[in-house]
Design a protein around this motif. Sequence first.
Motif, mmCIF file in Angstrom:
data_model
loop_
_atom_site.group_PDB
_atom_site.id
_atom_site.type_symbol
_atom_site.label_atom_id
_atom_site.label_comp_id
_atom_site.label_asym_id
_atom_site.label_seq_id
_atom_site.Cartn_x
_atom_site.Cartn_y
_atom_site.Cartn_z
ATOM 1 N N PHE A 150 0.687 -1.211 0.344
ATOM 2 C CA PHE A 150 0.100 -0.174 0.416
ATOM 3 C C PHE A 150 1.240 1.010 -0.286
ATOM 4 O O PHE A 150 1.738 1.456 0.157
ATOM 5 C CB PHE A 150 -0.972 -0.008 1.151
ATOM 6 N N ILE A 151 0.365 2.538 0.400
ATOM 7 C CA ILE A 151 0.654 3.338 -0.041
ATOM 8 C C ILE A 151 0.334 4.282 1.560
ATOM 9 O O ILE A 151 -0.708 4.597 1.159
ATOM 10 C CB ILE A 151 0.875 4.319 -1.485
ATOM 11 N N LEU A 152 1.292 5.079 2.179
ATOM 12 C CA LEU A 152 0.752 5.948 3.068
ATOM 13 C C LEU A 152 0.855 6.990 2.484
ATOM 14 O O LEU A 152 2.112 7.579 1.779
ATOM 15 C CB LEU A 152 2.013 5.849 3.957
ATOM 16 N N ASN A 153 -0.076 7.624 2.472
ATOM 17 C CA ASN A 153 0.567 9.514 2.676
ATOM 18 C C ASN A 153 -0.257 10.097 3.995
ATOM 19 O O ASN A 153 -0.373 9.186 4.104
ATOM 20 C CB ASN A 153 -0.242 10.746 1.419
ATOM 21 N N LYS A 154 -0.644 11.154 3.255
ATOM 22 C CA LYS A 154 -0.354 12.146 4.867
ATOM 23 C C LYS A 154 -2.207 11.451 4.604
ATOM 24 O O LYS A 154 -2.932 12.680 5.865
ATOM 25 C CB LYS A 154 -0.253 13.207 5.315
ATOM 26 N N ASN A 155 -3.088 11.396 3.942
ATOM 27 C CA ASN A 155 -4.181 10.707 4.032
ATOM 28 C C ASN A 155 -4.622 9.701 4.195
ATOM 29 O O ASN A 155 -6.791 9.204 4.547
ATOM 30 C CB ASN A 155 -5.080 11.784 2.809
ATOM 31 N N GLY A 156 -3.826 9.005 4.779
ATOM 32 C CA GLY A 156 -3.824 7.623 5.315
ATOM 33 C C GLY A 156 -3.303 7.122 3.874
ATOM 34 O O GLY A 156 -2.338 7.296 3.286
ATOM 35 N N MET A 157 -3.901 5.573 4.377
ATOM 36 C CA MET A 157 -4.097 4.631 2.640
ATOM 37 C C MET A 157 -3.789 4.382 1.455
ATOM 38 O O MET A 157 -5.753 5.424 1.676
ATOM 39 C CB MET A 157 -4.230 3.269 4.005
ATOM 40 N N ASP A 158 -3.623 4.463 0.771
ATOM 41 C CA ASP A 158 -4.002 3.948 -0.545
ATOM 42 C C ASP A 158 -3.384 2.874 -1.787
ATOM 43 O O ASP A 158 -2.702 2.849 -0.968
ATOM 44 C CB ASP A 158 -3.185 5.508 -1.230
ATOM 45 N N ASN A 159 -4.225 3.073 -2.399
ATOM 46 C CA ASN A 159 -3.743 1.830 -3.309
ATOM 47 C C ASN A 159 -3.491 0.676 -2.558
ATOM 48 O O ASN A 159 -1.854 -0.063 -2.430
ATOM 49 C CB ASN A 159 -2.694 2.264 -3.936
ATOM 50 N N PHE A 160 -4.302 0.006 -2.433
ATOM 51 C CA PHE A 160 -3.882 -1.003 -1.542
ATOM 52 C C PHE A 160 -4.150 -1.978 -2.196
ATOM 53 O O PHE A 160 -5.224 -2.846 -2.789
ATOM 54 C CB PHE A 160 -5.111 -1.104 -0.468
ATOM 55 N N SER A 161 -2.856 -3.477 -2.384
ATOM 56 C CA SER A 161 -3.876 -4.062 -2.968
ATOM 57 C C SER A 161 -2.677 -5.869 -2.122
ATOM 58 O O SER A 161 -1.641 -5.242 -1.373
ATOM 59 C CB SER A 161 -2.651 -4.870 -4.325
ATOM 60 N N ILE A 162 -3.453 -6.955 -2.212
ATOM 61 C CA ILE A 162 -2.930 -8.121 -1.621
ATOM 62 C C ILE A 162 -1.523 -8.485 -2.693
ATOM 63 O O ILE A 162 -1.595 -9.370 -3.726
ATOM 64 C CB ILE A 162 -4.295 -9.461 -2.384
#
Length: 164
Positions: A150-162
């Motif tokens: 996943f990608i962590l940015n200042k708005n939280g978690m994004d682009n989550f994948s297994i």
Amino acid sequence: MSVHGQVVAQEMTKTVFAKGTDLNVKNITIRERGQSCRLALWRNHSSSNINVGDFLEVTNVLTNEFLEEKYLSSTRHSEVKVIDQEAIKQEAEVISYDIQEDTVQLTSNEQGFPNYTIKTELLKQAFEDEEDLDDIDEILTKRVPFKCQFILNKNGMDNFSIII
């Protein structure tokens, strides 16, 4: 000493008995250039408005050791500032979860067992191959433990994948 990096995990604030008194402490994990460390935020810093994904600059920290683990610790003279930075890509192995109203808190097996909060809808998208997406509890029960990215940015978690 000063440190800066992205908050990749945080624990709940807890009260501990230290130096003859009850003190509040919140442990966070910060990461910079692939290296991460635990940072204990003591006293008033434990209630700082810090979120996973924030980039921090923390001044006047000390190096400590507890149970053979080295970590950083804020002091009365520390200053904690949220700064602007880019997001980072991260991988983790999820070993447990806690379903909230519209989010799920995922616990990783990384040092300190950090928690990551993800919106339930984003998590469901990663499991789109499952039959019953409405029962996220059943899906997670079948899948845990699992690796994710996943990608962590200042708005939280994004682009989550297994990761299979």
